[in-house]
Design a protein around this motif. Structure first.
Motif, mmCIF file in Angstrom:
data_model
loop_
_atom_site.group_PDB
_atom_site.id
_atom_site.type_symbol
_atom_site.label_atom_id
_atom_site.label_comp_id
_atom_site.label_asym_id
_atom_site.label_seq_id
_atom_site.Cartn_x
_atom_site.Cartn_y
_atom_site.Cartn_z
ATOM 1 N N SER A 180 -31.720 33.947 19.694
ATOM 2 C CA SER A 180 -33.144 33.851 20.010
ATOM 3 C C SER A 180 -33.688 32.541 19.453
ATOM 4 N N ALA A 181 -34.341 31.777 20.287
ATOM 5 C CA ALA A 181 -34.929 30.506 19.837
ATOM 6 C C ALA A 181 -36.094 30.733 18.891
ATOM 7 N N GLN A 182 -36.625 31.978 18.878
ATOM 8 C CA GLN A 182 -37.775 32.262 18.017
ATOM 9 C C GLN A 182 -37.373 32.813 16.645
ATOM 10 N N ILE A 183 -36.114 33.169 16.468
ATOM 11 C CA ILE A 183 -35.640 33.655 15.165
ATOM 12 C C ILE A 183 -34.776 32.554 14.565
ATOM 13 N N LEU A 184 -35.431 31.688 13.799
ATOM 14 C CA LEU A 184 -34.743 30.502 13.278
ATOM 15 C C LEU A 184 -33.830 30.848 12.116
ATOM 16 N N TYR A 207 -38.302 42.178 13.621
ATOM 17 C CA TYR A 207 -38.683 40.908 12.970
ATOM 18 C C TYR A 207 -39.736 40.180 13.810
ATOM 19 N N LEU A 208 -39.501 40.106 15.120
ATOM 20 C CA LEU A 208 -40.466 39.426 15.986
ATOM 21 C C LEU A 208 -41.812 40.156 15.981
ATOM 22 N N ALA A 209 -41.753 41.493 15.970
ATOM 23 C CA ALA A 209 -43.002 42.273 15.962
ATOM 24 C C ALA A 209 -43.773 42.074 14.664
ATOM 25 N N GLN A 210 -43.055 42.079 13.535
ATOM 26 C CA GLN A 210 -43.708 41.909 12.233
ATOM 27 C C GLN A 210 -44.321 40.522 12.092
ATOM 28 N N LYS A 211 -43.648 39.523 12.662
ATOM 29 C CA LYS A 211 -44.138 38.146 12.567
ATOM 30 C C LYS A 211 -45.203 37.836 13.619
ATOM 31 N N GLY A 212 -45.379 38.787 14.537
ATOM 32 C CA GLY A 212 -46.348 38.537 15.607
ATOM 33 C C GLY A 212 -45.873 37.478 16.574
ATOM 34 N N GLU A 213 -44.559 37.316 16.666
ATOM 35 C CA GLU A 213 -43.976 36.292 17.527
ATOM 36 C C GLU A 213 -43.846 36.798 18.960
ATOM 37 N N THR A 214 -44.156 35.922 19.895
ATOM 38 C CA THR A 214 -43.854 36.213 21.294
ATOM 39 C C THR A 214 -42.520 35.568 21.591
ATOM 40 N N GLY A 215 -41.479 36.345 21.493
ATOM 41 C CA GLY A 215 -40.157 35.760 21.597
ATOM 42 C C GLY A 215 -39.245 36.572 22.481
ATOM 43 N N VAL A 216 -38.092 35.992 22.766
ATOM 44 C CA VAL A 216 -37.098 36.625 23.622
ATOM 45 C C VAL A 216 -35.784 36.696 22.865
ATOM 46 N N ILE A 217 -35.134 37.855 22.904
ATOM 47 C CA ILE A 217 -33.778 37.989 22.371
ATOM 48 C C ILE A 217 -32.829 37.886 23.555
#
Length: 707
Positions: free
Chosen positions: A538-542, A571-581
């Motif tokens: 995921s590009a959003q989980i560095l 992790y994405l939900a807790q960080k409030g990230e709009t991301g894609v796995i």
């Protein structure tokens, strides 16, 4: 920052005619100081034209309302009028054909008026008027009797060129130079630097016959050209830089290790190392280097001879010799034989050479002479402390005679002195300063200064080998031309798998890997490998470990897959990230010595590459080093050797030597990749698993951040 078409600095440093815009006789006005300081220039035959609509005459010279009214040519204008009138005045100067200007006036970007500064820049560019300033003290060319500044009268001619962004530091150094007997060739106050930059002045000074050493006080640079200009000049003359504002408290930490570790101080340190300048920490250190570089030749070897009448100070000096990369010279047998003729039996004829507390002038004299004849001695440190039998002024005079004799024969070697004490040795220390032998309050500082002359000798003999760099550049640009669309698509979604694929295409070795988008695929892919590492894609989980999305050598592949997907989603939900796995990476498990290699685009210097040992050495010790691209193999090797932990790579305590050649090649390659792709802002390859010598290595994790 505007780049003008020509260098044209002759008009600033060697004008035949100068106009003072804002000239006056009123005490306390800048225009009055400028006129007074130009007296010597006029006496030497230069033409000075006062410009001020209020007067018909200034100091007996006809005063003109505008430069356009002056009958002759004007090479240089000094501008000291309210800021709002500067653009119109520079327009007139352009029409007059003025070649150079020094804008003394303040009130531009330094007080927030950027529009006025930009308007002035446009006019200077339009007419190609080379300009120092605004908001500066001016320029002094000592050997041509040009004081185009409003500093107080100054007459310390010499071989030092001083370039300063601070007027106060400039005047402080000028003032302290008088008791220290330091002399100058050229002095430049840079101000806001709307045109002429430091690199252009360095280029100009390279062939200046009056300049042997260059010193700069820098608050910030506007472009990377300083590095090449400083490096070229350093092959000829020492360049000393005192940089302020190195702390980076207000900077935003980037998401990669490289970004978070690469602060303002680190960028400038890397730039100065590449430029081969002496990056000093304090004003005092800067002055110490000026003392030795302006008076002494370089040390062509690293073997030091120490003469002292105090054993304790001799030991202190010896400690510093190894600290600063020098060696204690081993005296030749003939030197020892001759010295024994003049020394008492209680004096041990060794290095440091202890003349004993009752040393008289003759004992010092013979010591000077014998050490100078010794081919093993490349530089001499002379220490004197107050003793009943020691004549400090007598020893000083003998040392000066000794130096002058060596110079007359063309056999000069660098000599530094430490007359340690107070009033009882002050006369001798003063005599040495007056006769160009640098004198320090303690031997430690003397040795440190001496070591700089050996470093300068090494700088003058550096050979840059760019063959491998050129080869990699040709390769990377050919790949970009052939596979540009594929590479741009990978960078559009730079998750770990895409980042690794991008790097693999560009010649970076990666482990075998697959992206599983289901439990079934994960089990199938894992069955093709002996041992695997599983990571979220995921590009959003560095930072995947922080998210619980990395599992090493799991035995339950199905359970591992589900755990990674669940942890990543939470992790994405807790960080409030709009991301894609995008799936789970199933990757071959590899081992080796862990290092980190990263890159960051700096707004001044461009791509800056970082390397160091991985793991604890990055997280805790922060044992990393930076280099400014372009990086050659030689430069990459220098970077590695700056690491405190470099010996680990060479092999210690039974561990094998690692493939250092592979690391050097990867450093070069990452730099070229950063250069070739404008959209890449940061690269973080951590870890790189380095195999034993000759077996190369493979990257373990990769992060690419784009615009």
């Amino acid at each position: 920052m505007v780049k003008f078409m020509s260098n044209g600095l002759e008009a600033i440093f060697n004008p035949k005619s100068v106009a003072v815009i804002g000239a006056t006789e009123i005490e306390g006005k800048v225009g009055q100081s400028l006129m007074k300081n130009l007296k010597s220039f006029m006496e030497k035959g230069g033409n000075v034209y006062p410009i001020n609509k209020k007067y018909d005459e200034v100091y007996g010279l006809k005063c003109y309302g505008s430069v356009l009214d002056v009958p002759g040519d004007i090479d240089l204008v000094l501008v000291s009028i309210p800021a709002k009138f500067v653009p119109g005045t520079m327009e007139e100067c352009g029409k007059k054909g003025v070649k150079g200007s020094i804008i003394i006036t303040a009130g531009f970007s330094e007080v927030g008026d950027h529009s006025l500064e930009e308007k002035t820049i446009e006019i200077l560019k339009k007419y190609d008027i080379r300009t120092i300033g605004p908001n500066c003290l001016g320029v002094i060319n000592m050997h041509d009797e040009l004081n185009a500044s409003f500093s107080k009268d100054f007459d310390q001619k010499g071989n030092i060129a001083f370039i300063s962004q601070s007027g106060a530091i400039m005047t402080a150094l000028m003032d302290i130079s008088i008791p220290l007997n330091l002399g100058y060739s050229k002095i430049v106050s840079m101000g806001n630097k709307i045109d002429v930059q430091e690199d252009e002045i360095l280029d100009y000074l390279a062939d200046d016959e009056h300049t042997d050493v260059v010193v700069l006080y820098v608050e910030g640079l506007k472009n990377e050209k300083f590095i090449d200009s400083a490096r070229a000049l350093s092959h000829k003359k020492p360049v000393i830089v005192l940089k302020s504002g190195k702390s980076d408290a207000g900077a935003k930490a980037a998401s990669s290790h490289t970004g978070s570790l690469a602060g303002n101080a680190q960028m400038y340190e890397a730039a100065f190392k590449k430029g081969m300048v002496f990056d000093v920490e304090t004003f005092e250190e800067m002055v110490d280097l000026l003392k030795i570089f302006s008076t002494q030749p370089v040390m062509k070897g690293n073997n030091v001879g120490i003469i002292t009448n105090a054993g304790g100070f001799g030991v202190l000096a010896t400690d510093m010799v190894s600290k600063y990369g020098l060696k204690m010279a081993e005296f030749e047998e003939k030197t020892i034989t001759e010295l024994k003729k003049y020394l008492p039996d209680t004096s041990g004829v060794s290095n440091p050479l202890d003349l004993i507390g009752d040393a008289d002038t003759d004992r010092y004299k013979h010591a000077f002479e014998e050490l100078a004849k010794d081919s093993n001695v490349d530089g001499i440190v002379v220490i004197l402390t107050p003793q009943g039998m020691t004549d400090d002024i007598g020893a000083a005079k003998e040392l000066v005679k000794f130096q002058d004799a060596l110079r007359a024969k063309g056999e000069a070697i660098p000599i530094v002195a430490a007359w340690v004490g107070g009033g009882s040795v002050a006369e001798g220390a003063e005599y040495l300063k007056e006769h160009e032998i640098p004198t320090f309050m303690c031997p430690e500082l003397a040795v440190k200064a001496l070591s700089a002359t050996y470093q300068q000798y090494l700088n003058q003999n550096v050979v840059d080998d760019g063959e491998y760099l050129k080869k990699v550049q040709e390769e990377i640009y050919a790949i970009k031309a052939e596979k540009g669309d594929e590479l741009r698509e990978l960078l559009a979604n730079p998750n770990e798998n895409n980042a690794k694929e991008f790097l693999k295409i560009n010649g970076v070795p990666t482990p075998g890997r697959y992206v599983a988008t289901s439990v079934e695929e994960a089990v199938k892919y894992a069955s093709t490998m002996d041992k695997v590492v599983m990571k979220v894609v995921s590009a959003q989980i560095l930072h995947k470990s922080d998210a619980g999305c990395v599992l090493i050598a799991p035995t339950d592949i199905e359970g591992a897959y589900n755990t990674i997907i669940e942890n990543g989603t939470q992790y994405l939900a807790q960080k409030g990230e709009t991301g894609v796995i995008d799936g789970v990476l199933i990757e071959e498990f590899v081992e080796g010595k862990e290092i980190i290699i990263g890159g960051k685009k700096d707004e001044v210097f461009g791509p800056v590459i970082m390397t160091g040992l991985g793991g604890i050495f990055v997280e805790v010790m922060k044992d990393v080093t930076f280099g400014v691209h372009p990086i050659t193999k030689n430069y990459a090797e220098d970077m590695l050797k700056q690491l405190r932990t470099y010996k680990i790579l060479e092999g210690v305590r039974g561990e094998p030597k690692r493939d250092i050649e592979f690391i050097k090649e990867l450093i070069v390659r990452v730099g070229v990749i950063m250069e070739a792709y404008d959209e890449i802002q940061e690269i973080d390859i951590n870890p790189v698993f380095v195999k034993e010598d000759g077996k190369k290595g493979v990257i373990g994790d990769a992060l690419i951040m784009t615009k």
